[in-house]
Design a protein around this motif. Structure first.
Motif, mmCIF file in Angstrom:
data_model
loop_
_atom_site.group_PDB
_atom_site.id
_atom_site.type_symbol
_atom_site.label_atom_id
_atom_site.label_comp_id
_atom_site.label_asym_id
_atom_site.label_seq_id
_atom_site.Cartn_x
_atom_site.Cartn_y
_atom_site.Cartn_z
ATOM 1 N N MET A 84 0.842 -1.173 0.000
ATOM 2 C CA MET A 84 0.000 0.000 0.000
ATOM 3 C C MET A 84 0.891 1.242 0.000
ATOM 4 N N THR A 85 0.553 2.185 -0.855
ATOM 5 C CA THR A 85 1.258 3.468 -0.914
ATOM 6 C C THR A 85 0.319 4.561 -0.431
ATOM 7 N N LYS A 86 0.808 5.391 0.440
ATOM 8 C CA LYS A 86 0.033 6.509 0.983
ATOM 9 C C LYS A 86 0.632 7.795 0.451
ATOM 10 N N GLU A 87 -0.234 8.727 0.039
ATOM 11 C CA GLU A 87 0.220 10.034 -0.432
ATOM 12 C C GLU A 87 -0.068 11.113 0.604
ATOM 13 N N THR A 88 0.907 11.975 0.804
ATOM 14 C CA THR A 88 0.780 13.114 1.713
ATOM 15 C C THR A 88 1.212 14.351 0.940
ATOM 16 N N LYS A 89 0.492 15.439 1.110
ATOM 17 C CA LYS A 89 0.836 16.689 0.424
ATOM 18 C C LYS A 89 1.317 17.728 1.437
ATOM 19 N N ILE A 90 2.362 18.455 1.052
ATOM 20 C CA ILE A 90 2.911 19.521 1.883
ATOM 21 C C ILE A 90 3.191 20.720 0.977
ATOM 22 N N LYS A 91 2.732 21.884 1.399
ATOM 23 C CA LYS A 91 3.009 23.116 0.658
ATOM 24 C C LYS A 91 4.300 23.732 1.203
ATOM 25 N N VAL A 92 5.181 24.138 0.306
ATOM 26 C CA VAL A 92 6.456 24.738 0.697
ATOM 27 C C VAL A 92 6.196 26.153 1.204
ATOM 28 N N ARG A 93 6.621 26.408 2.431
ATOM 29 C CA ARG A 93 6.469 27.707 3.089
ATOM 30 C C ARG A 93 7.827 28.400 3.196
ATOM 31 N N GLY A 94 7.791 29.672 3.496
ATOM 32 C CA GLY A 94 9.022 30.453 3.608
ATOM 33 C C GLY A 94 10.005 29.899 4.625
ATOM 34 N N TYR A 95 9.495 29.380 5.732
ATOM 35 C CA TYR A 95 10.397 28.866 6.771
ATOM 36 C C TYR A 95 11.048 27.534 6.389
ATOM 37 N N HIS A 96 10.650 26.936 5.266
ATOM 38 C CA HIS A 96 11.294 25.717 4.765
ATOM 39 C C HIS A 96 12.545 26.025 3.941
ATOM 40 N N LEU A 97 12.715 27.288 3.566
ATOM 41 C CA LEU A 97 13.759 27.665 2.609
ATOM 42 C C LEU A 97 15.089 27.989 3.269
ATOM 43 N N ASP A 98 16.141 27.826 2.479
ATOM 44 C CA ASP A 98 17.483 28.220 2.932
ATOM 45 C C ASP A 98 17.895 29.503 2.210
ATOM 46 N N GLY A 99 19.134 29.881 2.339
ATOM 47 C CA GLY A 99 19.633 31.117 1.739
ATOM 48 C C GLY A 99 19.595 31.126 0.219
ATOM 49 N N TYR A 100 19.477 29.964 -0.388
ATOM 50 C CA TYR A 100 19.397 29.861 -1.848
ATOM 51 C C TYR A 100 17.957 29.893 -2.348
ATOM 52 N N GLN A 101 17.025 30.073 -1.423
ATOM 53 C CA GLN A 101 15.597 30.169 -1.723
ATOM 54 C C GLN A 101 14.987 28.872 -2.243
ATOM 55 N N HIS A 102 15.572 27.739 -1.833
ATOM 56 C CA HIS A 102 14.903 26.464 -2.080
ATOM 57 C C HIS A 102 14.876 25.681 -0.770
ATOM 58 N N VAL A 103 14.105 24.617 -0.741
ATOM 59 C CA VAL A 103 13.909 23.868 0.505
ATOM 60 C C VAL A 103 15.254 23.397 1.040
ATOM 61 N N ASN A 104 15.491 23.701 2.304
ATOM 62 C CA ASN A 104 16.713 23.285 2.985
ATOM 63 C C ASN A 104 16.754 21.762 3.083
ATOM 64 N N ASN A 105 17.928 21.194 2.890
ATOM 65 C CA ASN A 105 18.057 19.733 2.877
ATOM 66 C C ASN A 105 17.514 19.073 4.140
#
Length: 138
Positions: A1-22
């Protein structure tokens, strides 16, 4: 069984390069694993017995930078539940940009069942295996 979860990228997820921090991807994967078992009778039974899942290894691949405002779809699958007597099990988790086949990140998460009383990893019993196999086949 595979379950899907959705998450919206917010500002606090970003690093100095403006993409999601690892490091945030680990949080996204954890959120999806919680969602995977959220309504699981097997998890509820284990929690009553003070048995929990503990991550012991994460193998992660970063493939595409996600950025502000994007919605991510995380697909989680219990890939391998340890055989009776075994301890290590694995989740396969993949993060996609919503409504695309673009893989942002993927991981294999290795975990054990952990007894809160003894503070030790415990082997999968026949009873535990049957609980999960029954639920995962639905």
């Amino acid at each position: 069984m595979t379950k899907e979860t959705k998450i919206k990228v917010r500002g606090y997820h970003l690093d100095g390069y403006q993409h999601v921090n690892n490091a945030r991807y680990l949080e996204f994967f954890e959120e999806a694993r919680w969602a995977f078992f959220e309504e699981s009778d097997a998890i509820k039974t284990l929690q009553k017995q003070n048995i929990m899942f503990v991550v012991v290894n994460v193998n992660i691949n970063y493939r595409y930078p996600a950025s502000l405002g994007q919605t991510l779809t995380i697909k989680s699958k219990l890939e391998n539940l340890a055989e009776v007597g075994g301890k290590k099990s694995t989740f396969q988790q993949i993060i996609y940009l919503e409504d695309t086949d673009t893989v942002v990140c993927d991981a294999i998460i290795t975990f054990v069942l952990f007894d809160g009383k003894t503070q030790r990893a415990i082997p999968v019993t026949e009873e535990i295996r049957e609980m999960f196999v029954g639920e995962l086949s639905n």
